[in-house]
Scaffold this motif. Structure first.
Motif, PDB file in Angstrom:
ATOM      1  N   PHE A   2       3.667  33.915  19.999  1.00 39.73           N
ATOM      2  CA  PHE A   2       2.234  33.655  19.907  1.00 39.73           C
ATOM      3  C   PHE A   2       1.894  32.280  20.472  1.00 39.73           C
ATOM      4  CE2 PHE A   2      -1.356  31.873  17.513  1.00 39.73           C
ATOM      5  CZ  PHE A   2      -2.345  32.761  17.926  1.00 39.73           C
ATOM      6  N   PHE A   3       2.758  31.294  20.200  1.00 37.18           N
ATOM      7  CA  PHE A   3       2.539  29.941  20.693  1.00 37.18           C
ATOM      8  C   PHE A   3       2.552  29.895  22.214  1.00 37.18           C
ATOM      9  CE2 PHE A   3       4.350  25.863  22.081  1.00 37.18           C
ATOM     10  CZ  PHE A   3       3.335  25.026  21.654  1.00 37.18           C
ATOM     11  N   ILE A   4       3.505  30.575  22.818  1.00 36.32           N
ATOM     12  CA  ILE A   4       3.618  30.604  24.276  1.00 36.32           C
ATOM     13  C   ILE A   4       2.386  31.257  24.893  1.00 36.32           C
ATOM     14  CG2 ILE A   4       4.938  31.529  26.225  1.00 36.32           C
ATOM     15  CD1 ILE A   4       7.434  31.193  24.466  1.00 36.32           C
ATOM     16  N   LEU A   5       1.948  32.354  24.322  1.00 42.01           N
ATOM     17  CA  LEU A   5       0.759  33.026  24.838  1.00 42.01           C
ATOM     18  C   LEU A   5      -0.484  32.168  24.680  1.00 42.01           C
ATOM     19  CD1 LEU A   5       1.393  36.681  23.643  1.00 42.01           C
ATOM     20  CD2 LEU A   5       1.625  35.765  25.947  1.00 42.01           C
ATOM     21  N   THR A   6      -0.567  31.440  23.587  1.00 38.47           N
ATOM     22  CA  THR A   6      -1.707  30.556  23.372  1.00 38.47           C
ATOM     23  C   THR A   6      -1.727  29.430  24.406  1.00 38.47           C
ATOM     24  OG1 THR A   6      -1.615  31.023  21.003  1.00 38.47           O
ATOM     25  CG2 THR A   6      -2.871  29.093  21.695  1.00 38.47           C
ATOM     26  N   VAL A   7      -0.581  28.834  24.644  1.00 41.01           N
ATOM     27  CA  VAL A   7      -0.497  27.755  25.630  1.00 41.01           C
ATOM     28  C   VAL A   7      -0.863  28.275  27.015  1.00 41.01           C
ATOM     29  CG1 VAL A   7       1.090  26.175  26.796  1.00 41.01           C
ATOM     30  CG2 VAL A   7       1.141  26.378  24.320  1.00 41.01           C
ATOM     31  N   LEU A  10      -4.536  28.786  27.386  1.00 46.07           N
ATOM     32  CA  LEU A  10      -5.279  27.534  27.512  1.00 46.07           C
ATOM     33  C   LEU A  10      -5.086  26.869  28.873  1.00 46.07           C
ATOM     34  CD1 LEU A  10      -4.662  26.001  23.984  1.00 46.07           C
ATOM     35  CD2 LEU A  10      -6.781  26.983  24.857  1.00 46.07           C
ATOM     36  N   LEU A  11      -3.911  27.053  29.481  1.00 45.93           N
ATOM     37  CA  LEU A  11      -3.622  26.381  30.739  1.00 45.93           C
ATOM     38  C   LEU A  11      -4.047  27.162  31.974  1.00 45.93           C
ATOM     39  CD1 LEU A  11      -0.137  24.781  30.077  1.00 45.93           C
ATOM     40  CD2 LEU A  11      -2.352  23.677  30.114  1.00 45.93           C
ATOM     41  N   LEU A  12      -4.092  28.457  31.905  1.00 48.58           N
ATOM     42  CA  LEU A  12      -4.421  29.241  33.092  1.00 48.58           C
ATOM     43  C   LEU A  12      -5.810  28.959  33.655  1.00 48.58           C
ATOM     44  CD1 LEU A  12      -2.739  32.681  32.387  1.00 48.58           C
ATOM     45  CD2 LEU A  12      -2.049  30.934  34.009  1.00 48.58           C
ATOM     46  N   PRO A  13      -6.832  28.770  32.836  1.00 50.57           N
ATOM     47  CA  PRO A  13      -8.149  28.473  33.421  1.00 50.57           C
ATOM     48  C   PRO A  13      -8.238  27.091  34.057  1.00 50.57           C
ATOM     49  CG  PRO A  13      -8.378  29.269  31.173  1.00 50.57           C
ATOM     50  CD  PRO A  13      -6.933  29.034  31.415  1.00 50.57           C
TER      51      PRO A  13
END
Length: 68
Positions: A2-7, A10-13
C-alpha cells in the motif's frame, strides 16, 4: 504494498520535477523544450530503479525486524 502504491500515486503527476544537475540543465537549455523534457524524464526513470530497490529492501528489513 500500500505504501509503494501511495508513493507512486503521489509522484506520477509530478512530471515537472527538476531532476537535473547543473551540467544537465545547461545541456537541456541548449536542446530546447521537447528534448529537455525527454532528458528530464530519462533522468527520473534512471533514478527510480535504485530508489525503488532501496525502498523494497528497507520494507523487507522493517518487516523482518517487526516479526522478531
Amino acid at each position: 504494498m500500500f505504501f509503494i502504491l501511495t508513493v507512486l500515486a503521489l509522484l506520477l503527476p509530478c512530471s515537472e520535477l527538476l531532476a537535473q544537475c547543473s551540467l544537465c540543465t545547461k545541456t537541456a537549455q541548449q536542446l530546447g523544450e521537447g528534448p529537455a523534457k525527454g532528458l528530464n524524464n530519462g533522468i527520473l526513470m534512471l533514478a527510480f530503479t535504485p530508489l525503488a530497490l532501496m525502498a523494497f529492501l528497507g520494507y523487507r528489513w522493517w518487516r523482518s525486524q517487526k516479526a522478531q
